[in-house]
Structures are given as structure tokens and as C-alpha cells.
Design a protein around this motif. Structure first.
Motif, mmCIF file in Angstrom:
data_model
loop_
_atom_site.group_PDB
_atom_site.id
_atom_site.type_symbol
_atom_site.label_atom_id
_atom_site.label_comp_id
_atom_site.label_asym_id
_atom_site.label_seq_id
_atom_site.Cartn_x
_atom_site.Cartn_y
_atom_site.Cartn_z
ATOM 1 N N THR A 5 -4.371 19.349 7.099
ATOM 2 C CA THR A 5 -3.934 19.570 5.736
ATOM 3 C C THR A 5 -4.730 18.921 4.621
ATOM 4 O OG1 THR A 5 -1.611 19.178 6.311
ATOM 5 C CG2 THR A 5 -1.954 18.731 4.222
ATOM 6 N N LEU A 6 -5.244 17.700 5.092
ATOM 7 C CA LEU A 6 -6.469 17.166 4.000
ATOM 8 C C LEU A 6 -7.449 18.277 3.909
ATOM 9 C CD1 LEU A 6 -6.315 13.346 5.289
ATOM 10 C CD2 LEU A 6 -5.232 14.653 3.200
ATOM 11 N N GLY A 7 -7.786 18.895 5.174
ATOM 12 C CA GLY A 7 -9.143 19.495 4.974
ATOM 13 C C GLY A 7 -8.924 20.829 4.148
ATOM 14 N N ALA A 8 -7.735 21.599 4.684
ATOM 15 C CA ALA A 8 -7.436 22.759 4.176
ATOM 16 C C ALA A 8 -7.230 22.695 2.652
ATOM 17 C CB ALA A 8 -6.025 23.243 4.570
ATOM 18 N N ARG A 9 -6.858 21.483 1.810
ATOM 19 C CA ARG A 9 -6.630 21.175 0.712
ATOM 20 C C ARG A 9 -7.870 20.388 -0.232
ATOM 21 N NH1 ARG A 9 -0.563 18.632 1.105
ATOM 22 N NH2 ARG A 9 0.398 20.727 1.858
ATOM 23 N N ALA A 30 4.340 18.863 1.154
ATOM 24 C CA ALA A 30 4.673 19.083 2.190
ATOM 25 C C ALA A 30 3.596 19.661 2.873
ATOM 26 C CB ALA A 30 6.003 19.638 2.588
ATOM 27 N N PRO A 31 3.275 19.351 4.219
ATOM 28 C CA PRO A 31 3.959 18.483 5.273
ATOM 29 C C PRO A 31 3.770 17.060 4.831
ATOM 30 C CG PRO A 31 1.884 19.232 6.397
ATOM 31 C CD PRO A 31 1.998 19.941 5.061
ATOM 32 N N LEU A 32 2.960 16.728 3.809
ATOM 33 C CA LEU A 32 2.855 15.329 3.272
ATOM 34 C C LEU A 32 4.217 14.557 2.858
ATOM 35 C CD1 LEU A 32 -0.790 15.242 2.038
ATOM 36 C CD2 LEU A 32 -0.180 15.010 4.530
ATOM 37 N N GLN A 33 4.190 13.276 3.212
ATOM 38 C CA GLN A 33 5.072 12.648 2.649
ATOM 39 C C GLN A 33 4.711 11.120 2.071
ATOM 40 O OE1 GLN A 33 8.962 12.025 5.217
ATOM 41 N NE2 GLN A 33 8.974 14.376 5.690
ATOM 42 N N ALA A 79 0.912 -1.013 -0.060
ATOM 43 C CA ALA A 79 0.043 0.019 0.000
ATOM 44 C C ALA A 79 0.831 1.153 0.033
ATOM 45 C CB ALA A 79 -0.914 -0.090 1.203
ATOM 46 N N SER A 80 0.326 2.178 -0.624
ATOM 47 C CA SER A 80 1.055 3.628 -0.646
ATOM 48 C C SER A 80 0.147 4.628 0.299
ATOM 49 C CB SER A 80 1.034 3.943 -1.925
ATOM 50 O OG SER A 80 2.040 3.512 -2.899
ATOM 51 N N LEU A 81 0.794 5.294 1.084
ATOM 52 C CA LEU A 81 0.230 6.030 2.156
ATOM 53 C C LEU A 81 0.712 7.350 1.850
ATOM 54 C CD1 LEU A 81 -0.148 3.349 3.326
ATOM 55 C CD2 LEU A 81 0.138 4.289 5.393
ATOM 56 N N ALA A 82 -0.075 8.442 2.179
ATOM 57 C CA ALA A 82 0.312 9.974 2.384
ATOM 58 C C ALA A 82 0.634 10.180 4.002
ATOM 59 C CB ALA A 82 -0.548 11.015 1.897
ATOM 60 N N VAL A 83 1.795 10.433 4.517
ATOM 61 C CA VAL A 83 1.980 10.578 5.929
ATOM 62 C C VAL A 83 2.305 11.807 6.529
ATOM 63 C CG1 VAL A 83 2.273 7.929 5.779
ATOM 64 C CG2 VAL A 83 4.245 9.640 6.048
ATOM 65 N N VAL A 84 2.347 12.032 7.681
ATOM 66 C CA VAL A 84 2.984 13.117 8.478
ATOM 67 C C VAL A 84 3.812 12.431 9.562
ATOM 68 C CG1 VAL A 84 2.821 15.004 9.922
ATOM 69 C CG2 VAL A 84 1.106 14.728 8.169
ATOM 70 N N PRO A 85 5.268 12.556 9.224
ATOM 71 C CA PRO A 85 5.940 11.923 10.230
ATOM 72 C C PRO A 85 5.912 12.578 11.837
ATOM 73 C CG PRO A 85 7.176 12.939 8.473
ATOM 74 C CD PRO A 85 5.852 13.511 8.162
ATOM 75 N N HIS A 86 6.217 11.702 12.712
ATOM 76 C CA HIS A 86 6.174 11.863 14.023
ATOM 77 C C HIS A 86 7.402 11.438 14.700
ATOM 78 C CE1 HIS A 86 4.826 12.922 18.113
ATOM 79 N NE2 HIS A 86 4.953 11.655 18.349
ATOM 80 N N LYS A 87 7.966 12.369 15.434
ATOM 81 C CA LYS A 87 9.082 11.991 16.434
ATOM 82 C C LYS A 87 8.931 12.225 17.799
ATOM 83 C CE LYS A 87 14.273 12.492 16.874
ATOM 84 N NZ LYS A 87 15.366 13.161 16.282
ATOM 85 N N GLY A 88 9.022 11.081 18.757
ATOM 86 C CA GLY A 88 8.806 11.216 20.107
ATOM 87 C C GLY A 88 7.712 10.022 20.571
ATOM 88 N N SER A 89 7.190 10.434 21.491
ATOM 89 C CA SER A 89 6.378 9.552 22.289
ATOM 90 C C SER A 89 5.269 8.891 21.429
ATOM 91 C CB SER A 89 5.722 9.965 23.549
ATOM 92 O OG SER A 89 4.719 9.146 24.187
ATOM 93 N N TYR A 90 5.189 7.586 21.299
ATOM 94 C CA TYR A 90 4.115 7.068 20.510
ATOM 95 C C TYR A 90 2.724 7.438 21.065
ATOM 96 C CZ TYR A 90 7.071 4.094 18.014
ATOM 97 O OH TYR A 90 8.022 3.264 17.334
ATOM 98 N N MET A 91 2.507 7.900 22.289
ATOM 99 C CA MET A 91 1.146 8.255 22.686
ATOM 100 C C MET A 91 0.848 9.794 22.230
ATOM 101 S SD MET A 91 -0.447 6.295 24.329
ATOM 102 C CE MET A 91 -1.820 7.234 25.055
ATOM 103 N N GLU A 92 1.893 10.284 21.608
ATOM 104 C CA GLU A 92 1.511 11.826 21.038
ATOM 105 C C GLU A 92 1.587 11.662 19.485
ATOM 106 O OE1 GLU A 92 4.180 14.617 22.646
ATOM 107 O OE2 GLU A 92 3.671 14.328 24.944
#
Length: 294
Positions: free
Chosen positions: A171-175, A221-224, A147-160
């Protein structure tokens, strides 16, 4: 000389940046009462209209967003820490333990003290199980396509990682790529690249994403772009709050995997979110934990 209006893409990019700033501010100031005028300043939008724009994009008021995130954090505190209730309820923004208890029970189906002792996370608890007893949960072996995804990367706690999902939704809403109530149909997924037992929490790498229908889906950007491998996965369906997920992972790795005769493949685990936390209570959240297999 006339000035041309900004292009649609430039206008959309502006809203993406504004909503991202608001999301970052909310997470950084979750202990504070949300002030709509302050958030309007953060968004650099009119205080008369910005909140209506937020609600149209996210499908909930910013006040409800903050309330949901605070209760989610409180559930995590109850599940993963020994923090006293006297410290949890003020942090959740309530003026009394009674008010917090009512709100928590409405959201999670039981009062906080009972949730700590008998919440859905206890279904996977092994520490106090009788010798020789091993609770079993349904794990299906499924062959999943790539599967191909459009993602926003996150660094730090998985709970966040919710912060990345808020940015993704904004981002999706604004576009104009997201309609209200469409969240569950977008095939939302969280990809977890790091092992939280060996990588410091601040260095954990993950991503919040949606499956894209085809190569024409705009990813800027900010999607990857990210890819999920095809192949066999062990899929554990989890019902309940996201704060319970750690216990489910511990059981999947520590009990099912070691007894299954299978080995994990060299690829990240991902979560497939089958409904939307804005639309169902935490107790009704359905998540498929997908562990790649050799």
C-alpha cells in the motif's frame, strides 16, 4: 468523446488491491512453487511487467519473498513443534534435506537440527533449568510518548502477521509513500490486542503499522489509524528470528513481570522492529517487546 485518464488516487488504489490479492495468494499457496504467470493473473497485470513493479515496491523479487516466508515458517516449525525434518524440508520447497540444510544455515547461522536444540529461542527456556536458577535478560523501564500509527489489521495466528505487513508495504509503495530500503526508518510496529493463552488462534487480533509523522499523513483503506498510549513500558530487546518471540514473551510475563513488583497496564503490548527482514538475516533481527505498565 475523449476519456479522461484515471486519477492518481484511483490508479494507486488499483495497485493496492492487486498487490493485496497477490499477498493473500502467496500465503494461501505457500506450499506451491511460485508461478510468475499465475501471480500475474492474480494481480491482473501484464506478465511482462508485473514482477518488475513488485520488486520496485517491495525491494525483493517475489521468488525471494516466498523463499523468506517458507524459511520463516520452517524456523517456527523447528521452534514450536516436534515435526520431523523429513516433513519440514519438502514443505519449505526444497528437493532434498541437504539443499534445505544449506539454505537454512545460510539464513539462520546453523543447520536446522542444531537450531531446534540450541537456537536463540533456547536463551529463554526455563523448563530444564536447575532449581533456583533464573536466567536474566536486560529489561529497561522506559517512558514512551503516545504515538499515532497507520495500520493494517490482522486476524488469526500472530505468526502470520507478516501478511498484514506485506499489504502495508504494498500500500505504501503503490502510494509513493515508501522508497526502497526505507523500511527500518518507518518505525514499523506490531500491535497485539489479544491474549494468545486465552483467545483461540483464529480469533487473535493484531495490526501491522508504521508511525505517522503528522496528521497530514494520508490514511485511507486498507490503512486504519491506531493509537499507542504514552507512559511507562518494560522493554525487552530481542535479537533473532521472529519465530523465537514466544519464548521471550513467556520469560517476560512468567519471570520478569511476577518478580518485578510491577503490574501490566490495560493496554496492548507492541513490538518495535528496529531493522528490516528484507535487509538483514533472521539472526540479526532486532525487536523491542514493549509491555505497558501501570
Amino acid at each position: 468523446m475523449s476519456v479522461s485518464p484515471p486519477s492518481e488516487s484511483a490508479s494507486q488504489a488499483g495497485y493496492v488491491r492487486r498487490f493485496t490479492r497477490v499477498v493473500e495468494y502467496i500465503y494461501a499457496h505457500l506450499d506451491e512453487a511460485p508461478d510468475l504467470n499465475t501471480l500475474a493473473d492474480v494481480a491482473a497485470l501484464s506478465p511482462w511487467h508485473w514482477h518488475r513493479t513488485w520488486q520496485a515496491v517491495y525491494g525483493e523479487s517475489v521468488v525471494n519473498t516466498v523463499k523468506r516466508l517458507r524459511l520463516q515458517r520452517a524456523a517456527a516449525d523447528l521452534t514450536h513443534t516436534d515435526m520431523a525434518l523429513e516433513a519440514i524440508w519438502p514443505r519449505a520447497g526444497y528437493g532434498s534435506l541437504a539443499a534445505f540444510t544449506r539454505a537454512f544455515r545460510d539464513a539462520y547461522g546453523m543447520p536446522p537440527a542444531e537450531f531446534r536444540k540450541a537456537g536463540s529461542h533456547t536463551r529463554f527456556a526455563m523448563l530444564n533449568a536447575p532449581k533456583g536458577f533464573s536466567p536474566m535478560h536486560d529489561v529497561a523501564i522506559r517512558k514512551l510518548p503516545p504515538a499515532s500509527l497507520a495500520v493494517v489489521p490482522h486476524k488469526g495466528s500472530y505468526m502470520e502477521i507478516g501478511k498484514a505487513f506485506e499489504t502495508l508495504f504494498g500500500t505504501l509503495g503503490a502510494r509513493n509513500l515508501l522508497r526502497p530500503g526505507q523500511g527500518a526508518s518507518l518505525c514499523m510496529k506490531g500491535i497485539f490486542y489479544s491474549d494468545p493463552t486465552s483467545v483461540p488462534e483464529a480469533e487473535l487480533q493484531s495490526a501491522a503499522g508504521i508511525m505517522v509523522p503528522d496528521a497530514s499523513f494520508p490514511i485511507e483503506a486498507p490503512l486504519q489509524r491506531a493509537e499507542l498510549r504514552g507512559g511507562e513500558y518494560a522493554v525487552l530487546r530481542h535479537k533473532g528470528p521472529y519465530s523465537d518471540m514466544k519464548a521471550a514473551y513467556d520469560w517476560l510475563y512468567g519471570e520478569w513481570l511476577v518478580q518485578s513488583g510491577r503490574e501490566a497496564a490495560d493496554a496492548p503490548v507492541f513490538e518495535d522492529y528496529l531493522n528490516n527482514p528484507r535487509e538483514v538475516p533472521p539472526t540479526e533481527l532486532l525487536t523491542d517487546i514493549c509491555l505497558p505498565l501501570k
